[in-house]
Each structure stands twice: as structure tokens, then as C-alpha cells.
Design a protein around this motif. Structure first.
Motif, PDB file in Angstrom:
ATOM      1  N   THR A  19      32.291 -38.635 -31.111  1.00 29.00           N
ATOM      2  CA  THR A  19      31.160 -37.737 -30.933  1.00 29.00           C
ATOM      3  C   THR A  19      31.702 -36.328 -30.788  1.00 29.00           C
ATOM      4  OG1 THR A  19      29.170 -37.237 -29.620  1.00 29.00           O
ATOM      5  CG2 THR A  19      31.101 -38.075 -28.435  1.00 29.00           C
ATOM      6  N   VAL A  38      30.368 -32.073 -30.491  1.00 31.78           N
ATOM      7  CA  VAL A  38      29.344 -31.040 -30.443  1.00 31.78           C
ATOM      8  C   VAL A  38      29.907 -29.790 -31.102  1.00 31.78           C
ATOM      9  CG1 VAL A  38      27.889 -29.593 -28.981  1.00 31.78           C
ATOM     10  CG2 VAL A  38      28.300 -31.978 -28.357  1.00 31.78           C
ATOM     11  N   ARG A  60      22.609 -34.981 -34.690  1.00 34.49           N
ATOM     12  CA  ARG A  60      21.573 -34.804 -33.678  1.00 34.49           C
ATOM     13  C   ARG A  60      21.400 -33.321 -33.387  1.00 34.49           C
ATOM     14  NH1 ARG A  60      20.915 -38.898 -35.431  1.00 34.49           N
ATOM     15  NH2 ARG A  60      20.941 -40.984 -34.505  1.00 34.49           N
ATOM     16  N   LEU A  85      20.573 -30.123 -31.242  1.00 32.95           N
ATOM     17  CA  LEU A  85      20.597 -29.746 -29.829  1.00 32.95           C
ATOM     18  C   LEU A  85      19.811 -28.463 -29.570  1.00 32.95           C
ATOM     19  CD1 LEU A  85      24.329 -30.513 -28.953  1.00 32.95           C
ATOM     20  CD2 LEU A  85      22.316 -31.982 -28.673  1.00 32.95           C
ATOM     21  N   ARG A  96      23.185 -25.553 -32.653  1.00 29.99           N
ATOM     22  CA  ARG A  96      24.174 -26.513 -32.153  1.00 29.99           C
ATOM     23  C   ARG A  96      23.790 -27.918 -32.593  1.00 29.99           C
ATOM     24  NH1 ARG A  96      24.814 -27.083 -26.410  1.00 29.99           N
ATOM     25  NH2 ARG A  96      22.545 -26.814 -26.390  1.00 29.99           N
ATOM     26  N   ARG A 113      25.096 -32.229 -32.554  1.00 33.26           N
ATOM     27  CA  ARG A 113      25.988 -33.296 -32.095  1.00 33.26           C
ATOM     28  C   ARG A 113      26.228 -34.234 -33.271  1.00 33.26           C
ATOM     29  NH1 ARG A 113      23.789 -34.812 -27.660  1.00 33.26           N
ATOM     30  NH2 ARG A 113      25.348 -34.023 -26.215  1.00 33.26           N
ATOM     31  N   ILE A 140      28.026 -37.718 -34.657  1.00 30.54           N
ATOM     32  CA  ILE A 140      28.499 -39.021 -34.167  1.00 30.54           C
ATOM     33  C   ILE A 140      28.962 -39.837 -35.363  1.00 30.54           C
ATOM     34  CG2 ILE A 140      27.898 -41.101 -32.873  1.00 30.54           C
ATOM     35  CD1 ILE A 140      25.517 -39.432 -31.706  1.00 30.54           C
ATOM     36  N   LYS A 168      34.165 -26.236 -32.562  1.00 29.24           N
ATOM     37  CA  LYS A 168      33.974 -27.204 -31.493  1.00 29.24           C
ATOM     38  C   LYS A 168      33.458 -26.500 -30.248  1.00 29.24           C
ATOM     39  CE  LYS A 168      36.681 -30.726 -29.011  1.00 29.24           C
ATOM     40  NZ  LYS A 168      38.039 -31.303 -28.899  1.00 29.24           N
ATOM     41  N   GLY A 192      33.710 -28.784 -23.973  1.00 31.38           N
ATOM     42  CA  GLY A 192      33.016 -29.361 -22.830  1.00 31.38           C
ATOM     43  C   GLY A 192      33.850 -29.216 -21.571  1.00 31.38           C
TER      44      GLY A 192
END
Length: 256
Positions: free
Chosen positions: A126, A128, A188, A190, A211, A213, A215, A242, A245
Motif C-alpha cells: 500500500t 500513499v 483509492r 483521498l 492524493r 492510495r 494498493i 511518496k 507517514g
């Protein structure tokens, strides 16, 4: 690999608003003729498609837009991000740009101050990302009455996800010379995607920023980071970085 090229505007003509082609041309001109010709004319091939395996961001920084003159003026520092999995490509590109000390875009010049490298590694299935230039996903369809038209898709639509996933698998096969790992890349949203309608050499191109995500197989996510997400990457679309996080850092160095 990502290269963050920090520049400052030089007094004189402003940057043309339609600058994607100018940046693409500047990149090719900074490469040895044989490498530039290989990438431009051949690239890496898979499934009948050819991929250049590099992309670049929009010019990032504060600016003033002159709609009448169709120019964009940067008041202070401006950054251009270039990404590619090809280290040889970076070696020639950055050495040449630093030797020239500037980037010429039409009549405008941007003085290069330093370059920071960032090796952004995908460690999980995964990822982001933040888009640094609009992501493009499209299909060419036939009209019932004859002729063709281009249908663009936005993040959140199934066709967008399908096209992006298939594109990454082909890029992997083209660059590595082997079949891509099994598995689709899910996308996905965001943020609410922002539509950008651009003119590239007289053709309208629609893309989206925000942004996302991702997967899927790590190998395909790494290709997305390094070579770009979606289509038309070498024209300055689909450059992503990237999003760090908790506990994550971008490792890189600076060359001046």
C-alpha cells in the motif's frame, strides 16, 4: 529515483504558460544524443506500446499568471521534480544541467541552485502518493457515426483504476523485460480530485491531481513512483511522490 531541481527566475522573459513541451525538450537536449534518440524514438516496449520511463512535475512555486500574455512569472524559488527508475538517465541529465547552470524554457531562463535526490522505496503493498502533475487515464473510442474521440476518466471511476493498473503492468514488463507480478493495482481517492485541462502542442489533455492510495504488488507501486502514474508521463503527466507517514523519511542528498 526523484531529483528535486531547485531554481530561481532570471530577469527577462516570463515562462510560457504552455511549458510542458519546453521542459520535455530541455530534458532530451540535456542527454547524450544517442540516449535521447533511443528514448524519444524507441523507449522500452511491451504489448505494442513504448514507454520513455521518466516523468516530471509542474513547475512548483509561487507565481503570477498573465492570462493575456499567456505567461507565468515566478517571484522566488521554483522547483522541478524529475523521476525515473533509470539511474543512467539521471547521471547524464543532472550532470549536464548543473554544468549549464540553467534551464531554458523558450526565451525564459531559470538558474539552477542545487539538486536534491530522493530514493523513495515502496516497502509495503500500500502506498500513499501526492500528485506533482496531473494523472491522465483515457480511452480512444469510436463514434457510432464514424470517427474517433477521446474519453478521459477521473480517480474513483472503475475505468480509471483499470487503465492505471494495466499501464503499470506494461511499464514493468517493458523496463524489466519480464512479465509483471500478478495482481491489480487498486486506486483509492483521498482528496476530491481536481480537474486540469491543458494544451499540449495543440491537443487538449485532461488530468487530475490530489492524493491517492495505491494498493497492489510492491513492484508495480515502485514503477508508479519512479516512472509515473497513468499515461503521457514523458509529456509531464503522472509525476507522483511518496507521502511520508509516521516514522518515514525521504532519504536523499544535495548536489550544488
Amino acid at each position: 529515483m526523484h531529483a528535486y531541481i531547485a531554481m530561481r527566475p532570471v530577469p527577462g522573459p516570463a515562462v510560457p504558460l504552455k511549458y510542458n513541451y519546453l521542459i520535455q525538450s530541455a530534458i532530451y537536449s540535456a542527454l547524450p544524443p544517442e540516449l535521447a534518440e533511443h528514448l524519444h524514438e524507441q523507449g522500452y516496449e511491451a504489448g505494442g506500446r513504448r514507454y520513455k520511463m521518466f516523468t516530471f512535475s509542474r513547475l512548483l512555486g509561487r507565481y503570477v499568471l498573465d492570462r493575456e500574455a499567456r505567461t507565468i512569472s515566478f517571484s522566488e524559488k521554483v522547483t522541478l521534480v524529475v523521476s525515473s527508475p533509470n539511474i543512467k538517465f539521471f547521471h547524464y541529465l543532472i550532470n549536464n544541467l548543473l554544468t549549464r547552470n540553467h534551464l531554458r524554457l523558450g526565451e525564459a531562463r531559470l538558474a539552477i541552485e542545487h539538486v536534491r535526490f530522493s530514493e523513495q522505496v515502496v516497502e509495503e503493498e500500500t502506498l500513499v502518493v501526492r500528485t506533482l502533475s496531473p494523472v491522465v487515464a483515457y480511452s480512444t473510442l469510436l463514434r457510432p457515426e464514424g470517427g474517433k474521440y477521446t474519453c478521459y476518466y477521473q480517480p474513483g471511476e472503475k475505468e480509471f483504476e483499470r487503465i492505471v493498473s494495466a499501464n503499470l503492468a506494461k511499464k514493468y514488463a517493458a523496463y524489466h523485460g519480464q512479465t509483471a507480478p500478478e495482481g491489480l493495482v487498486q486506486v483509492r481517492v483521498l482528496d476530491r480530485p481536481r480537474l486540469h485541462v491543458m494544451d499540449y502542442k495543440g491537443s487538449v489533455v485532461k488530468g487530475y491531481t490530489g492524493r491517492l492510495r495505491l494498493i497492489g504488488p510492491r513492484e508495480l507501486l515502485q514503477i508508479a513512483l519512479d516512472a509515473g502514474l497513468g499515461s503521457k508521463n514523458a509529456q509531464g503527466f503522472g509525476c507522483v511522490e511518496k507521502v511520508a507517514g509516521r516514522g518515514e523519511n525521504h532519504m536523499g542528498g544535495t548536489v550544488s
